[in-house]
Each structure stands twice: as structure tokens, then as C-alpha cells.
Write a protein that holds these residues in place. Structure first.
Motif, PDB file in Angstrom:
ATOM      1  N   UNK A 172       6.296  -9.348  -7.765  1.00  9.11           N
ATOM      2  CA  UNK A 172       7.272  -8.883  -6.786  1.00  9.11           C
ATOM      3  C   UNK A 172       8.138  -7.759  -7.321  1.00  9.11           C
ATOM      4  N   UNK A 173       8.578  -7.888  -8.585  1.00  6.87           N
ATOM      5  CA  UNK A 173       9.403  -6.832  -9.182  1.00  6.87           C
ATOM      6  C   UNK A 173       8.596  -5.558  -9.393  1.00  6.87           C
ATOM      7  N   UNK A 174       7.360  -5.718  -9.860  1.00  5.37           N
ATOM      8  CA  UNK A 174       6.508  -4.525 -10.035  1.00  5.37           C
ATOM      9  C   UNK A 174       6.261  -3.841  -8.689  1.00  5.37           C
ATOM     10  N   UNK A 175       6.069  -4.649  -7.652  1.00  5.43           N
ATOM     11  CA  UNK A 175       5.846  -4.091  -6.309  1.00  5.43           C
ATOM     12  C   UNK A 175       7.059  -3.275  -5.864  1.00  5.43           C
ATOM     13  N   UNK A 176       8.251  -3.817  -6.083  1.00  4.13           N
ATOM     14  CA  UNK A 176       9.466  -3.107  -5.693  1.00  4.13           C
ATOM     15  C   UNK A 176       9.660  -1.833  -6.507  1.00  4.13           C
ATOM     16  N   UNK A 177       9.118  -1.811  -7.722  1.00  2.00           N
ATOM     17  CA  UNK A 177       9.168  -0.602  -8.550  1.00  2.00           C
ATOM     18  C   UNK A 177       8.018   0.354  -8.229  1.00  2.00           C
ATOM     19  N   UNK A 183       4.976  -0.122  -8.871  1.00  2.00           N
ATOM     20  CA  UNK A 183       3.949  -0.201  -9.918  1.00  2.00           C
ATOM     21  C   UNK A 183       2.843  -1.113  -9.381  1.00  2.00           C
ATOM     22  N   UNK A 184       2.056  -0.560  -8.472  1.00  2.00           N
ATOM     23  CA  UNK A 184       1.152  -1.378  -7.666  1.00  2.00           C
ATOM     24  C   UNK A 184       0.038  -2.018  -8.488  1.00  2.00           C
ATOM     25  N   UNK A 185      -0.490  -1.317  -9.467  1.00  2.00           N
ATOM     26  CA  UNK A 185      -1.574  -1.883 -10.280  1.00  2.00           C
ATOM     27  C   UNK A 185      -1.091  -3.108 -11.049  1.00  2.00           C
ATOM     28  N   UNK A 186       0.120  -3.002 -11.617  1.00  5.61           N
ATOM     29  CA  UNK A 186       0.687  -4.152 -12.336  1.00  5.61           C
ATOM     30  C   UNK A 186       0.950  -5.313 -11.377  1.00  5.61           C
ATOM     31  N   UNK A 187       1.441  -4.993 -10.182  1.00 10.27           N
ATOM     32  CA  UNK A 187       1.688  -6.043  -9.191  1.00 10.27           C
ATOM     33  C   UNK A 187       0.395  -6.765  -8.837  1.00 10.27           C
ATOM     34  N   UNK A 242       3.173  10.103   7.652  1.00  9.97           N
ATOM     35  CA  UNK A 242       4.317  10.798   8.227  1.00  9.97           C
ATOM     36  C   UNK A 242       5.414  10.952   7.191  1.00  9.97           C
ATOM     37  N   UNK A 243       6.270  11.958   7.369  1.00 16.29           N
ATOM     38  CA  UNK A 243       7.394  12.148   6.454  1.00 16.29           C
ATOM     39  C   UNK A 243       8.522  11.216   6.872  1.00 16.29           C
ATOM     40  N   UNK A 244       8.346   9.938   6.582  1.00 19.26           N
ATOM     41  CA  UNK A 244       9.312   8.931   6.992  1.00 19.26           C
ATOM     42  C   UNK A 244       8.693   8.008   8.011  1.00 19.26           C
ATOM     43  N   UNK A 245       9.358   6.895   8.289  1.00 23.71           N
ATOM     44  CA  UNK A 245       8.841   5.950   9.258  1.00 23.71           C
ATOM     45  C   UNK A 245       9.982   5.055   9.702  1.00 23.71           C
ATOM     46  N   UNK A 246       9.691   4.189  10.660  1.00 24.02           N
ATOM     47  CA  UNK A 246      10.677   3.183  11.053  1.00 24.02           C
ATOM     48  C   UNK A 246      11.007   2.332   9.830  1.00 24.02           C
ATOM     49  N   UNK A 247      12.296   2.154   9.572  1.00 23.62           N
ATOM     50  CA  UNK A 247      12.685   1.363   8.408  1.00 23.62           C
ATOM     51  C   UNK A 247      12.750  -0.105   8.801  1.00 23.62           C
ATOM     52  N   UNK A 248      12.226  -0.973   7.922  1.00 18.76           N
ATOM     53  CA  UNK A 248      12.220  -2.409   8.164  1.00 18.76           C
ATOM     54  C   UNK A 248      12.876  -3.107   6.994  1.00 18.76           C
ATOM     55  N   UNK A 249      13.634  -4.170   7.293  1.00 12.24           N
ATOM     56  CA  UNK A 249      14.244  -4.945   6.229  1.00 12.24           C
ATOM     57  C   UNK A 249      13.306  -6.089   5.886  1.00 12.24           C
ATOM     58  N   UNK A 250      12.486  -5.869   4.858  1.00 14.58           N
ATOM     59  CA  UNK A 250      11.549  -6.905   4.440  1.00 14.58           C
ATOM     60  C   UNK A 250      11.642  -7.055   2.951  1.00 14.58           C
ATOM     61  N   UNK A 251      11.002  -8.100   2.437  1.00 10.97           N
ATOM     62  CA  UNK A 251      11.091  -8.435   1.017  1.00 10.97           C
ATOM     63  C   UNK A 251       9.710  -8.804   0.544  1.00 10.97           C
ATOM     64  N   UNK A 305       0.425  -5.215  -0.998  1.00 11.77           N
ATOM     65  CA  UNK A 305       0.277  -4.237  -2.079  1.00 11.77           C
ATOM     66  C   UNK A 305      -0.806  -3.226  -1.715  1.00 11.77           C
ATOM     67  N   UNK A 306      -1.948  -3.724  -1.243  1.00 11.96           N
ATOM     68  CA  UNK A 306      -3.027  -2.813  -0.827  1.00 11.96           C
ATOM     69  C   UNK A 306      -2.560  -1.890   0.303  1.00 11.96           C
ATOM     70  N   UNK A 307      -1.769  -2.437   1.221  1.00 10.91           N
ATOM     71  CA  UNK A 307      -1.225  -1.615   2.313  1.00 10.91           C
ATOM     72  C   UNK A 307      -0.370  -0.489   1.747  1.00 10.91           C
ATOM     73  N   UNK A 308       0.483  -0.811   0.784  1.00  9.66           N
ATOM     74  CA  UNK A 308       1.353   0.206   0.186  1.00  9.66           C
ATOM     75  C   UNK A 308       0.560   1.258  -0.579  1.00  9.66           C
TER      76      UNK A 308
END
Length: 751
Positions: free
Chosen positions: A354-359, A361-365, A729-738, A397-400
Motif C-alpha cells: 500500500x505504501x509503495x503504491x501511494x509512492x 512504486x508500482x513494481x514494488x507494490x 487526459x491532462x487531469x481527471x475527476x478526483x476521487x477520495x480513495x485509499x 496497481x495494474x490500472x495505475x
């Protein structure tokens, strides 16, 4: 064996039992070992000697078990079992088989542990009959395995058998009956039958107060259990009241420096964590840590658990380096104690992911999530809700990473498991529909499917949460995102406005964050409609609110500044845009997790300077972006190649063809490594490089640059990132997710 020697062995055994009962295992072990030394050497088949030795060895085994020395625990269980076998005492053999089951349970070998417990039950029935107190322990052990496997109905059946037999043996007013009421309450609590669970805890409390009085550690423990149920019902005031009662009693009779006190602090801290009262949670977790380090030491699973939760608080605060530090400490301890197949180890891997994802660092996640998945699938099989949760996280993670096919496959797996366990109308099924719809939104040919799934999701969420809910607001924003992909901005605006209305009526502690998100989203859609003045106004309102919210909003403020800058760029107001990007960069430079966004901001400023014909400052900004990409993505990344291409274009505009050619070569060399291109492009590339190296009299730098630029654009268009999906796109709808939002296996209970 003489009576005097018998008395000495019994005295040492009793002393050891007393020390064991209060958790002084080192002293208990010393007494048991001295008792063993007092047992005389005699006939190896002597009934009484082997019986005494079997009992002592078993006590030693339990002591080692409680200090996590599992190899020694098994060694002394073997000794105890051998003594029991010599005299063919099936009851003693059964007690040893129970310990074998406990060890296997610790190692997450649940089916094997269940077989041991069932075998022990069979031996006890053969040795003592079905109406014996020893049978209760076996029923309880079997119930525990069913509980871990999520078979709550089977677990409850075993606990009710325990209670029925205990009532026969002792009547209602017995501490054993109170314990069983607590056990039944815990199973009911875990199956979300909270009212029934509270009723069982209240039954236990009445018995305990009647027998022990109000100031007793068992009474304190039951208050703590009741507090946990209230916490699960989101009755936070009642939960805190119960925890404080538990704490008051425990401190009065045990003192501040006791494990029971630490346990109650820990429950309160977990509740504060769920309430997002992070400072309060940290204060209590550090109190727990101080007590446990003193009493248990660093190398203990309970200490690892506190490190784990401290890491969770820091992760929630987006203090990601601190979060990684504490989760890694927890992981190291658990790996040493429990090995690499423990469910607790799997939880640490997930938090690290989760922390790697937030950073970003997708491969580590992915590595961490896959390690967790391997453990859980090995222990529980693939058809399990915990596995569904993990598939969902890996899918994110794959989506990101824009690997949408991989993301879709994982979310569909999660959906299938959830429907199988929970039925088609569960809130977590709605969650899977939402994740799949997000993937469909990124695929040009699946927008209708995205809309259909989100409508189904919306109906399920309305049923579970009601209209005024963050879940409903999020789904409206997801619908808006699909309409934006379709360039249907009027419908997108309508959905964002629905989300805005809901956010204004929220009663949750993070209401202001959702309102800020809604202003941002309104600004975003207005910008798409070329309603620039309204767009900037909405973005500015979003920033004003976020500045008042001390909860990790800095990165979103920076993002909003970049969106305002984009609006100015759309109007060719490049100086105003540069000012906004600079405000964003000031924030991003303070946030290690925002390195990619910082590079993007530098690139955007470079483009603005380029539009203003300020090539010198543009070059500085491109170089700033390049240095970040080289640091975080390496020398051969597509991002670095693109920046080299931008720099080459800049030099080409100024007629500095040598510098342009050098940077085009850097970029093309990287792009050629990214994938296999057709022979024609390779031949063009090789011919150009050869022509540059020969530098014949007819060499024309401007023409070579033009040809390199054309090839460069063709190769970029062929990069894997841009194939088969909607352009970014240069930006998108912002969502509050975790990355670690609520899951069907999340619980706020137990140690």
C-alpha cells in the motif's frame, strides 16, 4: 517415589503453575525444569514416574509455546507423548496431541491442526467419556479452527456444545460458563451479529461480577470485548466508555505496566485510527509499545503487531517513509518468529504494498501484493474473500500502470469470488462493479458497459448506504468520468453536481474534503466546456477549503494549481500559467511521493516558456524534468526519451542542429530498446545514424534533424503505452480513495 520427594515435586510444579498463570514464563520454566530433575531414575515402564514426567514435560512444552520457541515446544511435547504411550494413557496422549494442533495452528496449517484436535477429542472420549471437562477443551479447539476458516456456524455449534456440557458440570454461576459466553459472543461478533454478541458478553459480565466482584481482570476483559462490539457498530462514545472502564480496573489491580493495560490501550488506539484521530492513536500505540518492549522484548509477535499499527497510522497520514519503516520492522520480527507462510506476514506485505503504491512504486507494490497472495492462497485456497480483496488491490496497481487488460482480469476474478460468498446484492460486489467500470472507462469500446455497471453499482449502494453517502458521491463522479470520455460534458456536469449536493450534506468528519473534491471536479468539467472563469473560481474554492484541512491535502492543492495553470494555457495566458505551476512545484518538492508530478510540472512550464520564445528558461525546465525521470525511472525509460525529444525540438527551433541531433539520438536509442520495431523503421534509423557518423560534404543538419524528428514521432506513437486504450487526459475527476479502503475481511477486533 517417597512422600517427601513427591511433595517437593508437587511444590515445584505448583510454583511453576502460579508463575505461568501470570505470564512469568522464565520463572515458570525454571520451576518445571527443577521438578523434572527431582523425578528419580527408575523403571522406564513405571506408571507413576511416566505420568509425572508426561505432565511436567507438557507444562514445559506449553511454556515454550507461549514464548514462541516452537522447536523446543515440540521437543518436550514429543517427550510427554512418549511417556504417555509407554503407560498407554490416552488422556495424557490427547493432551499432547492438542499441543501438536496448537503448533500447526500457529503455522497456519489449519486442516492438519483440525485433524489433531479431532483425534485428541476421540482419545478423550475413549479415556474419560463424553461428559467430562476435558471434552470442553477439545470442542473449544475445534471451534477455534472453524472460526479461523470463517466457518462461523460450525464454530458456534462447537461453542454451544461446550456451554451445554459446562452447565451440566458446574451450573450457571461458574467462571468457565462466563468464559464460554464470551467465546460465543466473539463468534457472533465476527459474523456481524452484534446485538446477540453484546447479550452474551453481558451474560458473562453478570457472572464475573457476582463471583469476582467489579474490580477483577476478567471483568475488565469483558468490558473491553463490549467496547469492541460498540466500535464495530460505530457507537464510538459507548466503545470509549467501555474501554475506559476496562482500563480503570486493569490499572487499579495490575498497575500501568501490564500487558492487559497495553491491550486495552491498543484497542482504544485502533478505534482512534478508524476515526482518523491519528495523533491520539499514535500516543496510545507508543504507550503500548513501551509496555510490550519492557515485558516482552523486541522479538515478540505482539511487539510486531504494535509496529504494524504504528505503520498503519503513518500510512494514513501519508508519512510513507515512516510507514515503511515500521511495517518493515514488524515484517522482520514476524518472519523470524512465524516463518514466511504466516497470515500476519501476509498482512505486513499488503501494508508495504500500500505504501509503495501511494509512492507510485508500482513494481514494488506488485511484488509485495503477490507475496501476500501466495501466502493466503496456500493457507486458505484461492476461493476466499481475502483473496478477492487482494485481487482487487493488485488490479488497482495494474490500472495505475495502464495495464487495463490485466486489471480487468483481476477485478473479474474478485467479483466472481465475492458473488459466490456474498451473493449478488452485497456492498463488496458493488465495489467490484465499480472497479471494473473504471477499467471499461479507459477502453474506448466499453463505455456503455461502464455506464451499465455503474448504474447497477449505484442501486446496490443506495440500498446499503442511503443517498447521503460518500459511496454514492463517488459513483456519480465515476459516471461523470465515463461521460467525459465520451465528450458528453453536459451529462458529466450533471453527475458532478449530484456528487456536490451529496458532499454538502455529509455528516462525516471528512465532509470538507469531499466538498473540496466536488469543487475541483466542477472546475474540471467547466474547463472542458471552455467556461474558464467559472472553472478557475471552482478550483480556487477547492484550494481554500483544502488549506483548512490538515489531512494530507497538500498534493491535491498542488494538483489544483496545475489545473488552474492548464486553464490559463488554454487561453494562451502563459505567464499566469507559469505562476500557477511554480506554486504547484513549491508543494511537490516537499512531497517525496510527488516526484513524477514535479517532473510533469517542469515539463509544463518548459512548454509555456517555449510558447513565449524563452528558450533558455525552457531548456532549464526540461533539464529539471529529465533529472527526475533519470532518478526515478532510469536511463532507458520512455519518459526520459520523450524529454530528450523535447530538448531536441527546442534546439532544432533555434537552428542548433548538432545539439538537436545529439538529443534525438539519445531519445531514439532508448525507444529502440522499448519494443521490436518493423524492419523498415530499423533500416531508416540505421541509415540516419550512418549518415550522421560519416559527415560527408553534402551533410545538411537541418534536413537530418527533420528526418530524425519524423522518425521520433513515429516511434513514440508506436510505444506500448498508447496502444488500444483511450489517450491519457491532462487531469481527471478526483476521487477520495485509499489503497487500503474497507474490505470484507477487515475487522476491528481481537489481538
Amino acid at each position: 517415589m517417597g512422600n517427601g520427594l513427591n511433595r517437593e515435586i508437587r511444590s515445584l510444579t505448583y510454583a511453576g503453575d502460579q508463575k505461568f498463570s501470570v505470564g512469568y514464563y522464565k520463572e515458570a520454566l525454571a520451576s518445571f525444569m527443577r521438578a523434572v530433575e527431582k523425578v528419580p531414575d527408575g523403571d522406564f515402564k513405571d506408571k507413576y514416574i511416566n505420568q509425572d514426567l508426561s505432565n511436567l514435560y507438557r507444562r514445559i512444552a506449553y511454556t515454550y509455546l507461549n514464548t514462541h520457541q516452537y522447536k523446543a515446544a515440540k521437543e518436550y511435547t514429543d517427550k510427554s507423548y512418549n511417556c504417555a504411550c509407554i503407560i498407554n494413557n490416552k488422556l495424557l496422549m490427547a493432551h499432547c496431541i492438542d499441543i501438536y494442533g496448537h503448533i500447526k495452528k500457529i503455522w497456519d496449517q489449519y486442516e492438519e491442526a483440525l485433524q489433531d484436535y479431532q483425534k485428541a477429542l476421540k482419545y478423550k472420549i475413549e479415556a474419560a467419556g463424553e461428559d467430562n471437562g476435558h471434552i470442553i477443551h477439545s470442542y473449544n479447539n475445534i471451534s477455534g479452527i472453524y472460526f479461523i476458516l470463517g466457518k462461523y456456524d460450525e464454530s458456534l455449534i462447537m461453542q454451544r456444545k461446550c456451554l451445554k456440557l459446562q452447565l451440566i458440570l458446574t451450573g450457571e454461576n461458574s467462571l468457565h460458563v462466563a468464559t464460554l459466553h464470551n467465546n460465543i459472543g466473539h463468534v457472533l461478533e465476527s459474523s456481524n451479529q452484534y446485538s446477540e454478541a453484546l447479550s452474551m458478553y453481558e451474560n458473562a459480565l453478570k457472572i464475573q461480577i457476582k463471583i469476582l466482584g467489579p474490580a477483577n481482570k476478567h471483568v475488565a476483559l469483558t468490558y473491553k470485548k463490549m467496547g469492541t462490539v460498540f466500535a464495530l457498530q460505530h457507537k464510538d462514545k459507548e466503545a470509549i466508555a467501555m474501554y475506559e472502564k476496562s482500563l480503570e480496573i486493569s490499572i487499579e489491580i495490575l498497575g500501568e505496566n501490564h500487558l492487559n493495560v497495553a491491550s486495552t490501550y491498543k484497542h482504544m488506539a485502533k478505534l482512534y485510527l478508524s476515526q482518523k484521530k491519528y495523533d491520539n492513536a499514535l500516543v496510545l500505540f507508543y504507550k503500548v509499545l513501551k509496555i510490550q518492549l519492557e515485558l516482552l522484548g523486541e522479538h515478540h509477535s505482539n511487539t510486531a503487531s504494535v509496529y504494524y499499527y504504528i505503520g498503519c497510522v503513518y500510512q494514513a497520514q501519508r508519512e510513507l517513509n515512516d510507514a515503511l519503516h515500521y511495517h518493515q520492522k514488524a515484517l522482520r520480527i514476524l518472519l523470524e518468529i512465524q516463518g514466511d507462510n504466516s497470515s500476519e506476514v501476509a498482512k505486513c506485505y499488503q501494508k508495504l504494498a500500500g505504501s509503495y503504491f501511494l509512492q507510485k512504486l508500482h513494481s514494488k507494490a506488485l511484488t509485495m501484493y503477490n507475496l501476500a497472495a501466495r501466502i493466503i492462497i496456500k493457507g486458505l485456497g484461492e476461493n476466499n474473500l481475502q483473496v478477492a480483496t487482494l485481487y482487487g488491490k493488485i488490479g488497482k496497481v495494474h490500472y495505475s500502470m495502464k495495464k487495463y487488460k490485466d486489471a480487468l482480469a483481476l477485478h473479474e476474478k474478485a467479483l466472481k469470488i465475492r458473488i459466490g460468498f456474498l451473493g449478488e446484492n452485497d456492498k463488496f460486489v458493488a465495489k467490484s462493479y465499480s472497479e471494473i467500470a473504471k477499467v471499461y472507462t479507459m477502453l474506448d469500446d466499453r463505455h456503455d458497459d461502464a455506464l451499465s455497471l455503474l448504474e447497477i453499482c449505484l442501486q446496490l449502494q443506495l440500498k446499503h448506504y442511503g443517498r447521503i453517502s460518500t459511496h454514492i458521491a463517488t459513483t456519480y463522479n465515476d459516471l461523470a468520468d465515463v461521460y467525459i470520455a465520451e465528450k458528453d460534458y453536459d451529462n458529466a456536469l450533471a453527475k458532478v453536481q449530484e456528487a456536490f449536493k451529496i458532499s454538502q450534506n455529509l455528516r462525516s468528519a471528512d465532509r470538507n474534503q469531499y466538498v473540496a473534491d466536488s469543487y475541483y471536479n466542477l472546475g474540471f468539467v467547466y474547463a472542458l466546456q471552455n467556461r474558464f472563469e467559472e472553472s478557475i473560481k471552482m478550483y480556487q474554492k477547492s484550494i481554500e477549503i483544502r488549506k483548512e484541512v490538515p489531512d494530507g491535502s497538500s498534493s491535491l492543492i498542488a494538483t489544483t494549481y496545475t489545473q488552474i495553470a492548464s486553464v490559463y494555457r488554454s487561453q494562451s495566458a502563459y505567464n499566469d500559467a507559469i505562476s500557477m505551476y511554480q506554486l504547484a512545484i513549491e508543494i511537490q518538492l516537499e512531497l517525496p511521493a510527488c516526484r513524477p508530478e514535479t517532473a510533469t510540472s517542469y515539463l509544463s512550464i518548459a512548454n509555456c516558456f517555449q510558447q513565449l520564445n524563452n528558450y533558455k528558461d525552457a531548456l532549464v525546465m526540461y533539464d529539471n524534468a529529465l533529472q527526475i525521470y533519470l532518478e526515478i525511472k532510469g536511463r532507458n525509460s520512455t519518459s526520459a526519451a520523450k524529454v530528450y525529444g523535447n530538448i531536441a525540438d527546442l534546439y532544432q527551433m533555434q537552428g542548433q542542429y548538432e545539439n538537436a541531433i545529439s538529443n534525438f539520438k539519445q531519445s531514439l536509442n532508448i525507444l529502440m530498446l522499448q519494443r521490436d520495431f518493423d524492419d523498415e523503421k530499423i533500416e531508416v534509423y540505421d541509415a540516419l545514424i550512418k549518415e550522421i557518423e560519416l559527415r560527408e560534404d553534402s551533410f545538411d543538419g537541418a534536413t537530418i534533424c527533420s528526418r530524425l524528428s519524423t522518425l521520433h514521432k513515429e516511434l513514440l506513437e508506436s510505444c506500448p503505452e498508447s496502444l488500444g486504450v483511450r489517450s491519457h487526459r491532462s487531469g481527471t475527476i478526483v476521487q477520495r480513495s485509499d489503497c487500503d479502503d474497507g474490505n470484507e475481511d477487515d475487522i476491528l477486533k481481537g489481538e
